[in-house]
Scaffold this motif. Structure first.
Motif, short mmCIF file in Angstrom:
data_model
loop_
_atom_site.label_atom_id
_atom_site.label_comp_id
_atom_site.label_asym_id
_atom_site.label_seq_id
_atom_site.Cartn_x
_atom_site.Cartn_y
_atom_site.Cartn_z
N ASP A 276 0.88 -1.38 0.06
CA ASP A 276 -0.16 -0.03 -0.02
C ASP A 276 0.82 1.21 -0.10
OD1 ASP A 276 -1.66 2.20 0.26
OD2 ASP A 276 -2.68 1.08 2.12
N PRO A 277 0.75 2.04 -1.01
CA PRO A 277 1.75 2.95 -1.08
C PRO A 277 1.56 4.38 0.08
CG PRO A 277 0.16 3.26 -3.04
CD PRO A 277 0.10 1.74 -2.28
N ASN A 278 0.38 4.17 0.44
CA ASN A 278 0.07 5.16 1.66
C ASN A 278 0.29 4.74 3.03
OD1 ASN A 278 -0.94 7.13 -0.40
ND2 ASN A 278 -2.88 5.92 -0.82
N ALA A 279 0.60 3.37 3.16
CA ALA A 279 0.86 2.82 4.56
C ALA A 279 2.16 3.45 4.85
CB ALA A 279 0.99 1.26 4.40
N PRO A 280 2.19 3.36 6.45
CA PRO A 280 3.49 3.79 7.23
C PRO A 280 4.37 2.80 6.75
CG PRO A 280 1.78 3.52 8.50
CD PRO A 280 1.12 3.21 7.19
N PRO A 281 5.91 3.16 6.96
CA PRO A 281 6.74 1.99 6.71
C PRO A 281 6.48 1.02 7.96
CG PRO A 281 7.62 4.08 6.62
CD PRO A 281 6.42 4.48 6.80
N PRO A 282 6.76 -0.09 7.56
CA PRO A 282 6.52 -1.29 8.56
C PRO A 282 7.81 -1.25 9.69
CG PRO A 282 7.44 -2.28 6.64
CD PRO A 282 7.19 -0.79 6.39
N LYS A 283 7.50 -1.57 10.89
CA LYS A 283 8.13 -1.45 12.05
C LYS A 283 9.26 -2.68 11.69
CE LYS A 283 5.58 1.07 15.13
NZ LYS A 283 4.83 0.89 16.64
N PRO A 284 10.44 -2.44 12.02
CA PRO A 284 11.19 -3.58 12.14
C PRO A 284 10.86 -4.77 12.93
CG PRO A 284 12.46 -2.03 13.33
CD PRO A 284 11.28 -1.36 12.64
N PRO A 285 10.86 -6.05 12.77
CA PRO A 285 10.46 -7.04 13.67
C PRO A 285 11.20 -6.99 14.99
CG PRO A 285 11.84 -7.96 11.79
CD PRO A 285 11.54 -6.46 11.50
N LYS A 286 10.28 -7.40 15.85
CA LYS A 286 11.03 -7.46 17.35
C LYS A 286 11.70 -8.81 17.61
CE LYS A 286 9.45 -7.74 22.27
NZ LYS A 286 9.84 -9.37 22.24
N PRO A 287 12.93 -8.78 17.68
CA PRO A 287 13.64 -10.12 18.10
C PRO A 287 12.86 -11.06 19.10
CG PRO A 287 15.09 -8.26 19.09
CD PRO A 287 13.82 -7.75 18.26
#
Length: 308
Positions: A276-287
Motif C-alpha cells: 500500500d503506497p500510503n501505508a506507513p513504513p513497517p516497523k522492524p520485527p521485534k527479536p
C-alpha cells in the motif's frame, strides 16, 4: 500476606534443588527473562555445551529449547556430520537413534551413507542464522549428496558445496543429479512412524508423486516448501512422555499429490506481496527474547553444563 526472608530463601533453595541450579543463578534467571532484551538467538548461540538433566524438549519446533541434549557422534559407520564449526549436532536421543537407523537402512536402498547437516544447538533455542525451527532437538537436515566412501577431513566438511537437485535458476525443475536412490532414502525415512513430516522442495515432492511405485500412503508426510533442494529435513513427533513439547498438526492422509502440491506451481507462492503506497513504513520485527520462549528455557539456558 507476608513472608520472612528465611521462608523466601527456603523456597528459592527448593526451586534451585529441583532445577539443579543455585539461588544466585535463579535470581539471574528471573532478571534475564523479565528484563534482558538481548535476542535469544545470541544467548543460545553463545552456549557451547548442553545442560544437565533428562533429555526433554520444551515448546514448539520453532519456539523452544531442549534440556539434556545429546551429541550425534561426528562419525559413524554410515554417517558423517558436516559443518562441524557450527556445533549443531545436538538433539533428543530419539532423533539421534532415528538418524542412525536411517543410515543403516539406507544401505538396503543403495544409499552409501548420510551426510548430516544441522540438528540443534547444545541447548536448542533460536539460531543466529540458518533456521527458524531446529529449536527442540527433533529436527535434522540430511544432505541429498551421498556420503563418499572415505572419511572427509574437517576442512572438507566445512567447504564441500551443497548439491542442488534443481536446474540452475529454475526453482521447480529437477536436474539429472536426481536418482531413484534419492527417492528411496526419502521414502524410507517417511516410512518410520516416529517421523512426523519431511520437508523437500516442491519439485522433489512432484517427482516423488510422479515416480514412486511403493506404498504411497507415506507420501503425505513429504511436505513441499521452498528451499530444501540440496537436503531433506526430517522432523520427529514429540516423544512419548514429553508433556511440554507442543505437537504439530498431523499431515494429510494419502499421498497429497493434488491441489496442495499444484499450488506451488502457480505464481501465488512466489509473488511479491502487494504494498500500500500510503501505508506507513513497517516497523522492524521485534527479536525473540528469552521471555518469549517457554519459561523452562530460562532454566535450561542458565543450567550448569553437562559433563560427559
Amino acid at each position: 500476606m507476608t513472608f520472612s526472608l528465611s521462608r523466601i530463601s527456603g523456597a528459592w533453595q527448593m526451586a534451585g534443588a529441583l532445577l539443579g541450579i543455585s539461588i544466585s543463578a535463579l535470581g539471574a534467571l528471573s532478571a534475564s527473562a523479565a528484563d534482558n532484551p538481548k535476542p535469544a538467538k545470541e544467548l543460545f548461540g553463545a552456549v557451547n555445551a548442553p545442560s544437565t538433566g533428562i533429555p526433554t524438549p520444551y515448546g514448539f519446533y520453532a519456539k523452544g529449547c531442549i534440556e539434556g541434549a545429546q551429541a550425534l557422534p561426528i562419525d559413524g559407520p554410515n554417517w558423517q556430520v558436516m559443518r562441524l564449526s557450527r556445533n549443531r549436532n545436538w538433539g533428543h536421543p530419539a532423533l539421534l537413534s532415528t538418524i542412525q537407523k536411517l543410515s543403516r537402512d539406507g544401505a538396503k536402498d543403495g544409499w552409501p551413507g548420510l551426510l548430516i547437516g544441522d540438528i540443534s544447538q547444545p541447548r536448542g533455542g533460536p539460531m543466529k542464522n540458518g533456521h527458524a525451527s531446529h529449536q527442540i532437538g527433533l529436527d535434522a537436515d540430511i544432505w541429498l549428496t551421498p556420503m563418499p566412501n572415505r572419511r572427509l577431513s574437517a576442512d572438507e566438511r566445512e567447504k564441500m558445496p551443497f548439491t542442488s537437485m534443481l536446474e540452475p535458476n529454475k526453482f521447480l525443475t529437477i536436474n539429472d543429479k536426481w536418482t531413484p536412490a534419492h527417492a528411496r532414502i526419502i521414502m524410507r525415512a517417511a516410512s518410520y512412524p516416529e517421523i512426523q513430516r519431511i520437508f523437500v522442495n516442491p519439485a522433489i515432492k512432484k517427482k516423488l508423486c510422479e515416480t514412486w511405485t511403493g506404498d504411497r500412503n507415506m507420501l503425505g508426510k513429504v511436505r513441499p516448501i521452498y528451499g530444501h533442494d540440496a537436503h531433506f529435513h526430517i522432523r520427529l513427533a514429540c516423544p512419548a512422555g514429553s508433556a511440554n513439547c507442543k505437537e504439530q498438526a498431523s499431515t494429510p492422509t494419502g499421498d497429497d499429490c493434488g491441489k496442495n502440491l499444484a499450488w506451488w506451481f502457480t505464481k501465488e507462492p512466489w509473488a511479491a506481496p502487494k504494498k500500500d503506497p500510503n501505508a506507513p513504513p513497517p516497523k522492524p520485527p521485534k527479536p525473540v527474547t528469552l521471555a518469549d520462549l517457554p519459561k523452562a528455557c530460562t532454566a535450561v539456558l542458565a543450567s550448569p553444563a553437562a559433563t560427559r
